[in-house]
Design an enzyme around this catalytic site. Sequence first.
Site, PDB file in Angstrom:
ATOM      1  N   LEU A  46       7.517 -43.889 -19.376  1.00  0.00           N
ATOM      2  CA  LEU A  46       6.385 -44.399 -20.158  1.00  0.00           C
ATOM      3  C   LEU A  46       5.395 -43.285 -20.499  1.00  0.00           C
ATOM      4  CD1 LEU A  46       5.510 -47.833 -18.469  1.00  0.00           C
ATOM      5  CD2 LEU A  46       6.762 -47.413 -20.589  1.00  0.00           C
ATOM      6  N   GLY A  83      19.208 -20.260 -20.941  1.00  0.00           N
ATOM      7  CA  GLY A  83      20.318 -21.139 -20.583  1.00  0.00           C
ATOM      8  C   GLY A  83      21.147 -20.561 -19.454  1.00  0.00           C
ATOM      9  N   CYS A 117      15.152 -15.084 -22.787  1.00  0.00           N
ATOM     10  CA  CYS A 117      15.944 -15.012 -21.567  1.00  0.00           C
ATOM     11  C   CYS A 117      17.431 -14.867 -21.905  1.00  0.00           C
ATOM     12  CB  CYS A 117      15.636 -16.205 -20.664  1.00  0.00           C
ATOM     13  SG  CYS A 117      15.853 -15.788 -18.927  1.00  0.00           S
ATOM     14  N   LEU A 118      18.231 -15.927 -21.806  1.00  0.00           N
ATOM     15  CA  LEU A 118      19.626 -15.796 -22.215  1.00  0.00           C
ATOM     16  C   LEU A 118      19.692 -15.344 -23.678  1.00  0.00           C
ATOM     17  CD1 LEU A 118      22.634 -16.108 -21.609  1.00  0.00           C
ATOM     18  CD2 LEU A 118      22.450 -18.508 -22.264  1.00  0.00           C
ATOM     19  N   HIS A 147      10.038 -16.073 -20.129  1.00  0.00           N
ATOM     20  CA  HIS A 147       9.885 -17.335 -20.866  1.00  0.00           C
ATOM     21  C   HIS A 147       8.443 -17.493 -21.360  1.00  0.00           C
ATOM     22  CE1 HIS A 147      13.750 -19.304 -19.875  1.00  0.00           C
ATOM     23  NE2 HIS A 147      13.692 -18.543 -18.802  1.00  0.00           N
ATOM     24  N   GLU A 201       7.264 -19.453 -23.406  1.00  0.00           N
ATOM     25  CA  GLU A 201       6.881 -20.840 -23.717  1.00  0.00           C
ATOM     26  C   GLU A 201       6.043 -21.484 -22.623  1.00  0.00           C
ATOM     27  OE1 GLU A 201       9.959 -19.773 -23.082  1.00  0.00           O
ATOM     28  OE2 GLU A 201      11.217 -21.262 -22.105  1.00  0.00           O
ATOM     29  N   LYS A 240       4.250 -59.491 -24.344  1.00  0.00           N
ATOM     30  CA  LYS A 240       4.446 -60.154 -23.047  1.00  0.00           C
ATOM     31  C   LYS A 240       3.713 -59.405 -21.927  1.00  0.00           C
ATOM     32  CE  LYS A 240       7.008 -63.526 -24.377  1.00  0.00           C
ATOM     33  NZ  LYS A 240       6.433 -64.889 -24.285  1.00  0.00           N
ATOM     34  N   THR A 241       2.920 -60.128 -21.191  1.00  0.00           N
ATOM     35  CA  THR A 241       2.146 -59.501 -20.110  1.00  0.00           C
ATOM     36  C   THR A 241       2.825 -59.656 -18.747  1.00  0.00           C
ATOM     37  OG1 THR A 241       0.839 -61.481 -19.656  1.00  0.00           O
ATOM     38  CG2 THR A 241      -0.020 -59.982 -21.329  1.00  0.00           C
TER      39      THR A 241
HETATM   40  N1  GLN Z   1      21.665 -17.309 -17.145  1.00  0.00           N
HETATM   41  C1  GLN Z   1      20.838 -16.168 -17.356  1.00  0.00           C
HETATM   42  C2  GLN Z   1      20.390 -15.543 -16.046  1.00  0.00           C
HETATM   43  O1  GLN Z   1      20.437 -16.180 -15.021  1.00  0.00           O
HETATM   44  C3  GLN Z   1      19.648 -16.512 -18.209  1.00  0.00           C
HETATM   45  C4  GLN Z   1      18.707 -17.465 -17.558  1.00  0.00           C
HETATM   46  C5  GLN Z   1      17.720 -18.067 -18.509  1.00  0.00           C
HETATM   47  O2  GLN Z   1      17.909 -18.016 -19.715  1.00  0.00           O
HETATM   48  N2  GLN Z   1      16.683 -18.683 -17.995  1.00  0.00           N
HETATM   49  O3  GLN Z   1      19.977 -14.435 -16.004  1.00  0.00           O
END
Ligand code: GLN
Length: 544
Positions: free
Chosen positions: A15, A351, A378-379, A514, A516, A186-187
Amino acid sequence: MSRFIFITGGVVSSLGKGIASASLGAILQARGLSINMIKLDPYINVDPGTMSPFQHGEVYVTDDGAETDLDLGHYERFAAIKSSKSSNYTTGRIYGNVIAKERRGEYLGATVQVIPHITDEIKQKVLGSTNDADIVLVEIGGTVGDIESLPFMEAIRQLGVELGHDNALFMHLTLVPYIPAAGEIKTKPTQHSVKELRSIGIQPNILLCRAEKSIPEDERKKIALFTNVSLDSVISAVDVDHIYKIPRELHEQGLDDIVVKKFGLDLPPADLSDWDQIVEALQNPEHSIDIGFVGKYIEHTDAYKSLMEALAHAGIHTRTKVNVIKIDADRIESEGTQILNNLDAILVPGGFGSRGVEGKIAAAHFARMHKIPYLGICLGMQVAVIEYARNVLGLTQAHSTEFNPKTPEPVIALITEWKNQDGSIEVRDEDADLGGTMRLGAQTCKLVPGTLSQKAYGAEQIQERHRHRYEFNNNYLDVLQNAGLVISGVSVDNELVEMVEISDHPWFVACQFHPEFTSQPREGHPLFNSFVTAALAQHLESNG
Ligand code: GLN
């Protein structure tokens, strides 16, 4: 002393309890209060680090390297707080602590039980994680009635009693469904959910009722009457088209006033101007771009939560609607890179695991050859390095040892021993436990003057968060540099490559960290802002 708001959920999961909690945090901050936020997760995993993003969504990483629930990302984005290892406790972690104490004899021979030992441990963690904030929001994962959440519910019930009514309040998030066949809302599910909560001794003070449309007064009265909650505290949490509208929505219904009044605080009115600006920018973009997002978990929207938010933030700050075109990396392997035609930019996110890796390498190749802006995370950096080694250096068998342990050209490899920034030595091998063997958390990266990365950040040193096991292999540093790969960011001790880029290209940047996780809706993030600006330039060029 801090005051506490305990947030539980009922009826069904998903939710948006995390976003509701974070939005409440935001509007309390807008009243001038300092806040902290904690998430209690009833599952047994010690942390979400080993959980599949398919099942659980993204693993959010804090500055101090905790692998946590993605709700902590909402907390940091909405409430601009810094989470840490003491912001997220799971059943596994709580039991782990209690069992360790029992083994050390700390319970002096007592029979160790859920009540009081587990509940005491939970209470101690909650009370010890306030950061001296005026208000601490404590969100309990799962829904009321779950067997595994009972110790947490009991712990917060006890805390409610011990802290007293002036210092603790309970907010419950429920669902008020609309039944099209009956043409009615509906409550009953809400009544039942509160009944369940009251049966374990918790009387909610505020009900946040998720509903498609605003709940009519009569229905709110009915809910108030049956649940023992005052009418003004039965709030409709109406579906909105963008999450950043929620702080204003909740404020309009007086949620911050209810909290402030209950705690007897005298505060200035809420200043929500930054949220209004964010929503205004989201609703009035001047441009629209398509970014190809080449990943493995693309059908699971929560798997890349922070990344999607970071792109949206960059859109806010460049007045651009960022359309994320999700492309399954497997599809590139089976259908070829022509599915990447007509994109304004390509992003390869982080990844794990080999599925789709060749598709990601092909995507990096496509972006480099066609001079399409590319951001590798990263990857996404590792595949860009592999691609460069294979196709520019001619090392056709170049790979990461994660995907081919026997590769003759391990351009990305496991560093078995390295020094942390605090000087401690970390040792890892291929067979180590999955949990806790990664380079985790915020680390300093030095940016090379004059590079695109350095210009994008506008700084010489940055701090970004890591979560990976494999690294750029320095044995290939010279040959790759001689072949034109630009190393634009390195660790403080110069030992680890943190960022790479390509100079003969409009915008090709990849980072081992990362970014992000540190992107904020208010300011956006320099790297994403720069990437989206480059994508926009690409868009304007190819569309006249
Ligand atoms: N699999 C890769 C590593 O372990 C990249 C990890 C990732 O992208 N967070 O280094």
